[in-house]
Scaffold this motif. Structure first.
Motif, PDB file in Angstrom:
ATOM      1  N   LEU A   1      -9.847   7.100  -7.441  1.00 57.40           N
ATOM      2  CA  LEU A   1     -10.116   7.012  -8.876  1.00 57.40           C
ATOM      3  C   LEU A   1      -8.822   6.903  -9.666  1.00 57.40           C
ATOM      4  O   LEU A   1      -8.679   6.034 -10.534  1.00 57.40           O
ATOM      5  CB  LEU A   1     -10.922   8.228  -9.331  1.00 57.40           C
ATOM      6  CG  LEU A   1     -11.339   8.233 -10.797  1.00 57.40           C
ATOM      7  CD1 LEU A   1     -12.323   7.106 -11.080  1.00 57.40           C
ATOM      8  CD2 LEU A   1     -11.956   9.572 -11.157  1.00 57.40           C
ATOM      9  N   VAL A   2      -7.852   7.748  -9.337  1.00 53.77           N
ATOM     10  CA  VAL A   2      -6.560   7.705 -10.047  1.00 53.77           C
ATOM     11  C   VAL A   2      -5.854   6.376  -9.789  1.00 53.77           C
ATOM     12  O   VAL A   2      -5.271   5.784 -10.700  1.00 53.77           O
ATOM     13  CB  VAL A   2      -5.680   8.903  -9.616  1.00 53.77           C
ATOM     14  CG1 VAL A   2      -4.246   8.736 -10.092  1.00 53.77           C
ATOM     15  CG2 VAL A   2      -6.272  10.195 -10.149  1.00 53.77           C
TER      16      VAL A   2
ATOM     17  N   GLU B   1      -4.011   1.372 -12.179  1.00 55.33           N
ATOM     18  CA  GLU B   1      -3.794  -0.075 -12.116  1.00 55.33           C
ATOM     19  C   GLU B   1      -4.329  -0.764 -13.364  1.00 55.33           C
ATOM     20  O   GLU B   1      -3.751  -1.741 -13.830  1.00 55.33           O
ATOM     21  CB  GLU B   1      -4.442  -0.672 -10.865  1.00 55.33           C
ATOM     22  CG  GLU B   1      -3.793  -0.263  -9.568  1.00 55.33           C
ATOM     23  CD  GLU B   1      -2.349  -0.709  -9.439  1.00 55.33           C
ATOM     24  OE1 GLU B   1      -1.977  -1.762  -9.980  1.00 55.33           O
ATOM     25  OE2 GLU B   1      -1.582   0.006  -8.771  1.00 55.33           O
ATOM     26  N   VAL B   2      -5.415  -0.246 -13.910  1.00 55.05           N
ATOM     27  CA  VAL B   2      -6.011  -0.860 -15.106  1.00 55.05           C
ATOM     28  C   VAL B   2      -5.283  -0.427 -16.375  1.00 55.05           C
ATOM     29  O   VAL B   2      -4.893  -1.266 -17.198  1.00 55.05           O
ATOM     30  CB  VAL B   2      -7.516  -0.520 -15.207  1.00 55.05           C
ATOM     31  CG1 VAL B   2      -8.087  -0.982 -16.536  1.00 55.05           C
ATOM     32  CG2 VAL B   2      -8.274  -1.144 -14.061  1.00 55.05           C
ATOM     33  N   PHE B   3      -5.080   0.873 -16.553  1.00 56.31           N
ATOM     34  CA  PHE B   3      -4.616   1.380 -17.848  1.00 56.31           C
ATOM     35  C   PHE B   3      -3.112   1.645 -17.937  1.00 56.31           C
ATOM     36  O   PHE B   3      -2.555   1.653 -19.030  1.00 56.31           O
ATOM     37  CB  PHE B   3      -5.382   2.650 -18.210  1.00 56.31           C
ATOM     38  CG  PHE B   3      -6.851   2.398 -18.426  1.00 56.31           C
ATOM     39  CD1 PHE B   3      -7.283   1.641 -19.504  1.00 56.31           C
ATOM     40  CD2 PHE B   3      -7.784   2.902 -17.543  1.00 56.31           C
ATOM     41  CE1 PHE B   3      -8.628   1.395 -19.696  1.00 56.31           C
ATOM     42  CE2 PHE B   3      -9.130   2.667 -17.732  1.00 56.31           C
ATOM     43  CZ  PHE B   3      -9.554   1.907 -18.810  1.00 56.31           C
ATOM     44  N   ILE B   4      -2.430   1.875 -16.833  1.00 54.66           N
ATOM     45  CA  ILE B   4      -0.994   2.159 -16.891  1.00 54.66           C
ATOM     46  C   ILE B   4      -0.178   0.924 -16.534  1.00 54.66           C
ATOM     47  O   ILE B   4       0.677   0.494 -17.298  1.00 54.66           O
ATOM     48  CB  ILE B   4      -0.633   3.346 -15.968  1.00 54.66           C
ATOM     49  CG1 ILE B   4      -1.321   4.621 -16.464  1.00 54.66           C
ATOM     50  CG2 ILE B   4       0.882   3.542 -15.909  1.00 54.66           C
ATOM     51  CD1 ILE B   4      -1.182   5.805 -15.538  1.00 54.66           C
ATOM     52  N   TYR B   5      -0.456   0.353 -15.368  1.00 60.38           N
ATOM     53  CA  TYR B   5       0.346  -0.778 -14.892  1.00 60.38           C
ATOM     54  C   TYR B   5      -0.161  -2.133 -15.368  1.00 60.38           C
ATOM     55  O   TYR B   5       0.569  -3.120 -15.300  1.00 60.38           O
ATOM     56  CB  TYR B   5       0.420  -0.761 -13.354  1.00 60.38           C
ATOM     57  CG  TYR B   5       1.011   0.511 -12.824  1.00 60.38           C
ATOM     58  CD1 TYR B   5       2.346   0.825 -13.051  1.00 60.38           C
ATOM     59  CD2 TYR B   5       0.240   1.406 -12.098  1.00 60.38           C
ATOM     60  CE1 TYR B   5       2.891   1.998 -12.563  1.00 60.38           C
ATOM     61  CE2 TYR B   5       0.773   2.580 -11.606  1.00 60.38           C
ATOM     62  CZ  TYR B   5       2.111   2.872 -11.852  1.00 60.38           C
ATOM     63  OH  TYR B   5       2.639   4.037 -11.368  1.00 60.38           O
ATOM     64  N   HIS B   6      -1.412  -2.187 -15.813  1.00 61.48           N
ATOM     65  CA  HIS B   6      -2.027  -3.432 -16.307  1.00 61.48           C
ATOM     66  C   HIS B   6      -1.978  -4.547 -15.264  1.00 61.48           C
ATOM     67  O   HIS B   6      -1.796  -5.710 -15.588  1.00 61.48           O
ATOM     68  CB  HIS B   6      -1.370  -3.895 -17.610  1.00 61.48           C
ATOM     69  CG  HIS B   6      -1.381  -2.852 -18.670  1.00 61.48           C
ATOM     70  ND1 HIS B   6      -2.528  -2.469 -19.337  1.00 61.48           N
ATOM     71  CD2 HIS B   6      -0.383  -2.078 -19.174  1.00 61.48           C
ATOM     72  CE1 HIS B   6      -2.235  -1.515 -20.206  1.00 61.48           C
ATOM     73  NE2 HIS B   6      -0.944  -1.252 -20.133  1.00 61.48           N
ATOM     74  N   THR B   7      -2.161  -4.183 -14.001  1.00 61.21           N
ATOM     75  CA  THR B   7      -2.177  -5.179 -12.931  1.00 61.21           C
ATOM     76  C   THR B   7      -3.594  -5.558 -12.528  1.00 61.21           C
ATOM     77  O   THR B   7      -3.781  -6.404 -11.660  1.00 61.21           O
ATOM     78  CB  THR B   7      -1.430  -4.655 -11.695  1.00 61.21           C
ATOM     79  OG1 THR B   7      -1.985  -3.387 -11.325  1.00 61.21           O
ATOM     80  CG2 THR B   7       0.056  -4.507 -11.978  1.00 61.21           C
TER      81      THR B   7
END
Length: 109
Positions: free
Chosen positions: A57-58, A63-69
């Motif tokens: 989950l983390v 990947e979606v909200f912090i790294y935007h990958t």
């Protein structure tokens, strides 16, 4: 035509080593989860399995909200939902596992 999955080219920063590492991580998680399903009363294994769902989950949320990958597509939403529902189910099941352990201790005494 209706397109569900976006079409895009892979990022050049992803290489074969990273792909294989992610594959091995997924395989290891699935083995741990299968072992927990076989021996669900093993408290240590239960906590390790619960931790694998938290890690997944983390990972996907970062990947979606912090790294935007990754984008919030069906390909990312599916593991997010599986991890979330699995965590919820395992936390509910943990209460029964702890109650069972207490009743086993009372029977031994």
């Amino acid at each position: 035509p209706l397109r569900i999955l976006p079409t895009h080219t892979p990022l050049p920063t992803v290489n074969g080593l990273q792909a294989r590492t992610f594959g091995i991580w997924t395989l290891l998680s699935s083995v741990i989860r299968c072992l927990c399903a076989i021996d669900i009363r093993n408290t240590t294994l239960y906590y390790i399995t619960l931790f694998t769902f938290f890690m997944a989950l983390v990972h996907f949320l970062s990947e979606v909200f912090i790294y935007h990958t990754a984008a919030l597509t069906i390909g990312v939403m599916a593991p997010l939902m599986v991890a979330s529902f699995s965590i919820l189910g395992m936390l509910i099941g943990l209460q029964y596992l702890e109650v069972e352990a207490v009743s086993e201790n009372k029977k031994k005494n």
